[in-house]
Design an enzyme around this catalytic site. Structure first.
Site, PDB file in Angstrom:
ATOM      1  N   THR A 196       1.487  -1.362  -0.165  1.00 33.39           N
ATOM      2  CA  THR A 196      -0.254   0.150  -0.079  1.00 33.39           C
ATOM      3  C   THR A 196       0.476   1.340   0.078  1.00 33.39           C
ATOM      4  O   THR A 196       2.089   1.025   0.410  1.00 33.39           O
ATOM      5  CB  THR A 196      -0.848  -0.424   1.065  1.00 33.39           C
ATOM      6  OG1 THR A 196      -1.748  -1.022   1.162  1.00 33.39           O
ATOM      7  CG2 THR A 196      -1.327   0.940   1.428  1.00 33.39           C
ATOM      8  N   ARG A 224     -13.630  -7.176  -1.174  1.00 37.28           N
ATOM      9  CA  ARG A 224     -13.398  -6.718   0.162  1.00 37.28           C
ATOM     10  C   ARG A 224     -12.487  -5.591   0.003  1.00 37.28           C
ATOM     11  O   ARG A 224     -11.577  -5.139  -0.550  1.00 37.28           O
ATOM     12  CB  ARG A 224     -12.021  -7.875   0.033  1.00 37.28           C
ATOM     13  CG  ARG A 224     -10.818  -7.847   1.726  1.00 37.28           C
ATOM     14  CD  ARG A 224      -9.752  -7.130   1.328  1.00 37.28           C
ATOM     15  NE  ARG A 224      -9.198  -7.264   2.266  1.00 37.28           N
ATOM     16  CZ  ARG A 224      -7.845  -6.403   2.587  1.00 37.28           C
ATOM     17  NH1 ARG A 224      -7.772  -5.783   1.674  1.00 37.28           N
ATOM     18  NH2 ARG A 224      -7.383  -6.655   3.537  1.00 37.28           N
ATOM     19  N   GLY A 226     -10.160  -3.573   2.570  1.00 36.69           N
ATOM     20  CA  GLY A 226      -9.035  -3.275   3.500  1.00 36.69           C
ATOM     21  C   GLY A 226      -8.827  -1.612   4.508  1.00 36.69           C
ATOM     22  O   GLY A 226     -10.236  -1.235   4.522  1.00 36.69           O
ATOM     23  N   THR A 246      -0.022   1.042   6.814  1.00 36.20           N
ATOM     24  CA  THR A 246       0.118   0.135   6.032  1.00 36.20           C
ATOM     25  C   THR A 246       0.105  -1.560   6.688  1.00 36.20           C
ATOM     26  O   THR A 246       0.875  -1.483   8.067  1.00 36.20           O
ATOM     27  CB  THR A 246       1.382   0.524   4.862  1.00 36.20           C
ATOM     28  OG1 THR A 246       1.384  -0.742   4.442  1.00 36.20           O
ATOM     29  CG2 THR A 246       2.474   0.978   5.781  1.00 36.20           C
TER      30      THR A 246
END
Lengths: 326, 332
Positions: A196, A224, A226, A246
């Protein structure tokens, strides 16, 4: 103190066997981004504009897991998400499930500024993108050959692993022990692709901002979401600081990690580095994660509880550092 | 110290002249749901199961903006979202963009327990629901699928029509205050179109805590709009200190990380549950935007709101219980 400060990251949790040339590439990208941010800050661009600018740069470069170069879903497609937050009034914008928007962070910004909402996702977000006239491309644009290969490995790893959430309790030492690779979220780190990206900035006026962008988890279930688009988890900014996280998304969400840093500063009076250390040490349990943060006083800090985090930071008084390992 | 439970059916600009036929069914429904929760706690059902059970009940009742009775998007469809969190383990689950799943809160729980993830949305979430049902049976662990017309009520079709006429969402947000000011929400044409979310928080006599929240979202919202309800730390939060479920203007709750902040104030500033809730609601969010219910590990309950009203109820093991709509009611 005072003056501007900036930090960027390209992900926490690094393959200890990462080839040197890849490490070099990463450091060069981080350096380039820092320099871009530094000139913007020196020309008095507001923090919110700087974080967007830098994250766009990171999304466009295929190296890390955002925009082009995003990790792939179990279906082999890309679904991107991002969020951005402006400290002074805690305005925020977030997007998830993007498949054609070239720069998710910019769409997140438009959600913040041009829509009545804070968070748009999937086809609704895509429709909004078209209404706003942002640049859109085919989903294939985002897919790189490396990630196609990684997805294949991830699927093979799945065939062996019984449960994602039971991490292989493996030790790892830098560069050694190829047979027991580091795992994150149940996947070998080399295929997990946690990279990320994010940027946090405080400008000369003491305004903080933060932005985070990602393609998410390799081989993730379609749909999904996050931590990256969740305000308070992956991204947070207020009067005191700006934070971008991250790592293992699920751990970051449980810890509401980005908000946590700001909360201990605000409610416990901790300084920036203390707050970062406290959160990394005590809020993550078994989860692996990292974060970057700036304070309104021009300080910059970072922390991570895994073996590495791609990062760079700089402050107006000339400090500059780019690193990967501890 | 004993068990405690609180439920809500949304905070907003609920006019005190709300007609009896709009008021009574909701109060009755809150009493009914509260009773279900009380009986469950009395039979030692874990709080996580209790909050799911109660929120399912609230979702099934068409008078509230969740499950059946959800408000409609600008396209006349429903997009439901929910989240659930277990205070002991801090495990959580969330879903958004559901159109055919009867009980969003149960799907959220399934995400928490049967996937490596926390949050699934839109097509992916719907697909997950279908897979689970296909693998198991028509209804699996409370997850059932129906035609999306099941959720749409005539009242909500009417609300959407009024909202479009008033262009409400546009007006409110274009006039968005840029400071933390005391601007109140404008009353709406039919008086109760600000109805939000449903939620439940519970603690058992051992101090185990859980929270769950569910909603259809904002009237006339853009398709794809996600509010605070499925965002852990915003609409829902639970840890070892307290469990919180928030309702109101989603954008304010997200920005204010409302549910998390109640717990953070308790933990980092040593505030009591009531002090923390009051601080968040009355000092840290704009007037007219937020309400919340919360319980602490010590069995305390608080229900706090800065809107005109909040449909709510609570009960504690010592026999005290109450259902209310207006004026701040707190348990000492």
């Amino acid at each position: 103190m005072g003056g501007w400060a900036i930090a960027v990251h390209g992900g926490a949790g690094v393959d200890p066997n990462l080839p040197l040339h890849r490490q070099e590439e990463a450091k060069q990208l981080l350096t380039r981004c820092l320099n871009l941010g530094i000139s913007a800050l020196n020309s008095n661009l507001p923090a919110i504009d700087v974080v967007e600018l830098i994250v766009r740069e990171l999304e466009t470069d295929p190296l890390f897991n955002s925009g082009r170069g995003s990790a792939l879903t179990e279906k082999g497609t890309v679904e991107m998400e991002a969020s951005i937050m402006d400290g002074p009034k805690r305005r925020c914008g977030a997007v998830s499930g993007l498949t054609t928007v070239k720069n998710p962070v910019s769409l997140a910004r438009l959600v913040m500024e041009k829509s009545p909402h804070s968070y748009l996702a999937f086809s609704g977000a895509e429709d909004f993108a078209r209404q706003q006239g942002v640049e859109v491309v085919d989903n294939e644009y985002f897919i790189t050959p490396e990630n196609v290969g990684m997805l294949k490995l991830a699927k093979e790893a799945n065939a062996i692993l019984f449960d994602y959430r039971i991490p292989n309790g493996c030790e790892t030492t830098c560069g050694a022990n190829v047979e027991s690779p580091l795992h994150m979220n149940g996947l070998p780190i080399s295929v997990y692709a946690p990279e990320t990206v994010g940027c946090v900035v405080v400008d000369r006026e003491g305004r903080c901002a933060a932005a985070t962008s990602t393609g998410g988890l390799m081989n993730k279930m379609a749909g999904r979401i996050g931590d990256s688009p969740l305000i308070g988890s992956g991204t947070y900014a207020c009067d005191l600081c700006g934070v971008s996280c991250t790592g293992e998304g699920e751990a970051i969400i449980r810890a509401t990690l980005a908000r946590e840093v700001a909360a201990v500063m605000e409610y416990k009076g901790l300084g920036l580095q203390e707050a970062v250390d406290f959160c990394i040490k005590t809020r993550l349990d078994d989860g692996k994660a990292g974060l970057i943060a700036v304070s309104k006083n021009g300080e910059v800090a970072y922390g991570f509880n895994c073996n590495g985090m791609f990062r760079g930071c700089a402050t107006e008084n000339g400090f500059m550092e780019v690193g990967i390992w501890e | 110290m004993g068990w405690a439970i609180a439920v809500h059916g949304g905070a907003g600009d609920i006019s005190r002249s709300l007609p009896h036929d709009r008021r009574q069914p909701r109060e009755e429904a809150l009493r009914h749901c509260l009773q279900i929760g009380v009986e469950a706690l009395e039979s030692n059902l874990p709080p996580l199961d209790v909050v799911e059970l109660v929120v399912r009940e609230l979702e099934n009742i068409p008078h509230f903006n969740a499950g059946r009775g959800s408000v409609l998007t600008s396209e006349g469809t429903v997009e439901m979202e929910a989240s659930i969190m277990d205070g002991n383990t801090m495990r959580c689950g969330a879903v958004s963009g559901l159109t055919t799943v009867v009980n969003a809160v149960s799907l959220a729980r399934l995400v928490m327990e049967k996937t490596p993830h926390i949050y699934l949305a839109f097509d992916g979430a719907e697909q997950f629901a279908r897979e689970q049902i296909h693998l198991h049976c028509r209804i699996f662990q409370g997850v059932e699928i129906v035609d999306s017309s099941h959720f749409i009520t005539p009242e909500n079709v009417e609300r959407l029509k009024l909202a479009k006429e008033a262009n409400r969402v546009q007006i409110d947000y274009n006039a968005q205050p840029i400071q933390n000011d005391t601007k109140k929400e404008k009353p709406c044409a039919n008086g109760d179109s600000q109805i939000g979310t449903v939620g439940c928080v519970a603690v058992d006599s051992h101090g185990n805590l859980a929270s769950a929240t569910s909603t259809g979202g904002l009237v006339n919202k853009m398709s794809g709009r996600i509010g605070d309800t499925p965002v852990i730390g915003a609409g829902t939060y639970a840890n070892e200190l307290c469990a919180v479920s928030a309702t109101g203007k989603g954008e304010s709750i997200i920005r204010g990380t409302v549910a998390r902040d109640v717990a953070a104030l308790m933990e980092f500033k040593g505030l009591s549950l009531k002090e923390a809730a009051d601080c968040v609601v009355h000092e840290r969010t704009p007037k007219g935007t937020v309400g919340l219910i919360a319980v602490s590990a010590a069995g305390e309950v608080v229900m706090s709101f800065n809107t005109t009203g909040m449909f709510r109820g609570f009960a504690t093991e010592d026999g005290y219980s109450e259902v209310a709509i207006w004026s701040d009611a707190q348990v000492e």
